[in-house]
Design an enzyme around this catalytic site. Structure first.
Site, PDB file in Angstrom:
ATOM      1  N   ASP A  38      43.068  42.549  -0.709  1.00  0.00           N
ATOM      2  CA  ASP A  38      43.310  43.425   0.584  1.00  0.00           C
ATOM      3  C   ASP A  38      42.236  43.141   1.693  1.00  0.00           C
ATOM      4  O   ASP A  38      42.191  43.163   2.895  1.00  0.00           O
ATOM      5  CB  ASP A  38      43.737  44.567   0.662  1.00  0.00           C
ATOM      6  CG  ASP A  38      42.483  45.467  -0.012  1.00  0.00           C
ATOM      7  OD1 ASP A  38      41.596  45.051  -0.330  1.00  0.00           O
ATOM      8  OD2 ASP A  38      42.589  46.833   0.560  1.00  0.00           O
ATOM      9  N   TYR A  54      31.537  41.136   2.070  1.00  0.00           N
ATOM     10  CA  TYR A  54      30.953  41.326   0.829  1.00  0.00           C
ATOM     11  C   TYR A  54      29.607  40.160   0.784  1.00  0.00           C
ATOM     12  O   TYR A  54      28.880  40.702  -0.138  1.00  0.00           O
ATOM     13  CB  TYR A  54      31.782  41.171  -0.326  1.00  0.00           C
ATOM     14  CG  TYR A  54      32.722  42.313  -0.493  1.00  0.00           C
ATOM     15  CD1 TYR A  54      32.234  43.545  -1.166  1.00  0.00           C
ATOM     16  CD2 TYR A  54      33.925  42.652   0.184  1.00  0.00           C
ATOM     17  CE1 TYR A  54      33.105  44.456  -1.402  1.00  0.00           C
ATOM     18  CE2 TYR A  54      34.798  43.644  -0.065  1.00  0.00           C
ATOM     19  CZ  TYR A  54      34.362  44.742  -0.702  1.00  0.00           C
ATOM     20  OH  TYR A  54      35.074  45.928  -0.886  1.00  0.00           O
TER      21      TYR A  54
END
Length: 449
Positions: A172, A265
């Protein structure tokens, strides 16, 4: 002609994400009709608290749907069309250790990145394979839509250990970032954008974003991200402080390659020292979640069950998770939806390991995904990805072979870990912490001074 209605089991029924996903499914019944919805978990007490509220939601909004919550695999996986899996082996208590143990050694402590992600992967592989095996035993024609973390390691494990299984691995995070991009651009939905993206899970880059008329939206986005990260001028909804920091940090991450837009990330790999500096080893993100969302969702579910009404509920529909319905519809109705999935490379990225599990746009139909060709990627991204995919492959090999040596090598290769000695110290602590969850590893006889 009436559309076929489907039977679904949510594996990880006790998750605090389950109520929002159930509400989302109930909100999309016109596009994706459901005849039966089941929750499955191996923690009955936890699942029962969630299921009590879900039962109320279903009776209020779609009483024709047959609903059940069970800990029995045969009951859960018999007569299902789709398994939607979001399991967390070891729950948030183990996530806290995944984060705290590396931080003790001055290394990034994060759920899916670095040593914590490797530890979580070692716990998740067996759980995901078990669910996949139950599905194939009791409903061999079903598809598993897996969004359990860490998706990269789980995807590599299913590729290697269950190569013929009908499983789609999806994440997601790109969806969430694309939602923010749409806000920045003043669009009403991310679906107004056509994107090109490549990488590994939690480790990728957008290279092209256009509107439906083919106009290039990248210049405006790159200019905004270079100043503000992924923070829109006006937030659509409140954002937790730690996530706000993450979206702002995208500004620095993007500076490493200004021609692309990064997955957030990447901050853990490109700026690990910054991440450690702002972390509290005694109170990590897992603690925030347990004290925040987890406490909130369980108290809300208890209240809904007690009142047998959702009138006073503050649980929101997880619109963000509507990508799960898009994926299920693509399989069920052969829609040819374009989606980012984690698939075997097999030439999609020309100059990269063909067996690597990469995250790229795919056209999804009733036979599964067809990756869209990316072509050749630059040396910078290729170098980073080769190091990271080796971490993922070694972790899966370590699990399959019960190899301490290979798991140590995985930690050594992680860009978040400074050297082999620190990798060894972290690993020894993680082995001890995970003895109830990991396979028993053959303890390496080689000592280091």
């Amino acid at each position: 002609m009436k559309k076929k209605s489907f039977s679904i089991v949510i594996a990880g029924g006790g998750s605090t994400f389950t109520p929002g996903i159930v509400l989302m499914l109930l909100d999309h019944l016109e596009e994706f009709p459901i005849r039966k919805l089941k929750l499955y978990d191996n923690d009955k007490e936890r699942q029962d608290r969630i299921a009590g509220a879900c039962d109320v939601f279903i009776r209020e909004k779609a009483p024709d749907i047959e609903f059940a919550a069970t800990t029995d695999p045969e009951e859960a996986f018999t007569d299902v069309d789709f398994v939607m899996a979001h399991i967390r082996v070891g729950k948030y208590a183990m996530r806290a250790l995944d984060e705290q143990i590396p931080l003790k050694y001055g290394v990034v402590g994060q759920e899916t990145c670095g040593p914590g992600g490797i530890a979580y992967g070692m716990r998740s592989i067996g759980g995901v394979l078990e669910i996949l095996d139950y599905m194939e035993k009791y409903s061999p024609d079903a598809w598993m839509l897996n969004y359990s973390n860490p998706a990269a390691i789980v995807a590599e494990a299913t590729r290697r250990l269950r190569p013929n299984s009908k499983i789609l691995n999806i994440c997601d995070m790109p969806v969430g970032i694309e939602d923010r991009m749409a806000q920045i651009l003043g669009l009403s939905s991310r679906k107004e954008m056509k994107v090109r993206y490549y990488g590994l899970n939690h480790f990728g880059w957008w290279t092209s974003i256009q509107d439906q008329e083919g106009n290039d939206l990248m210049p405006k986005l790159k200019e905004h991200v270079s100043q503000y990260g992924y923070i829109p001028k006006t937030e659509a909804e409140a954002v937790e402080a730690s996530w706000n920091d993450t979206f702002a940090k995208a500004r620095d991450v993007q500076a490493a390659d200004p021609d692309t837009l990064p997955n957030t990330y990447l901050q853990y790999y490109l700026f690990p020292d910054d991440m450690v500096k702002k972390s509290n080893p005694n109170h990590t993100r897992a603690n925030e979640v347990m004290e925040g969302r987890e406490a909130f969702i369980f108290s809300q579910c208890d209240m809904i069950t007690r009142e047998q009404s959702s009138e006073n509920s503050e649980i929101k529909i997880d619109d963000h998770a509507s990508y799960i319905v898009d994926l299920a519809r693509a399989i069920a109705y052969n829609t040819g939806e374009r989606m980012l999935l984690i698939v075997e490379n097999n030439g999609a990225i020309a100059n990269f390991d063909p067996t690597a599990m990469v995250e790229v746009p795919c056209i999804v139909g009733s036979n599964g995904p067809e990756p869209i060709t990316v072509g050749t990627i630059p040396q910078f991204q290729k170098g980073l990805m080769e190091q990271q995919v080796s971490v993922e492959k070694l972790t899966v090999e370590a699990w399959a072979e019960k190899s301490f040596q290979k798991l140590w090598q995985a930690l050594i290769l992680s860009k978040t870990v400074p050297n082999a000695r620190v990798a060894r110290l972290i690993l020894e602590d993680l082995v001890e912490a995970n003895k109830d969850f990991w396979p028993e590893l053959d303890q390496s006889p080689t000592r280091i001074s």
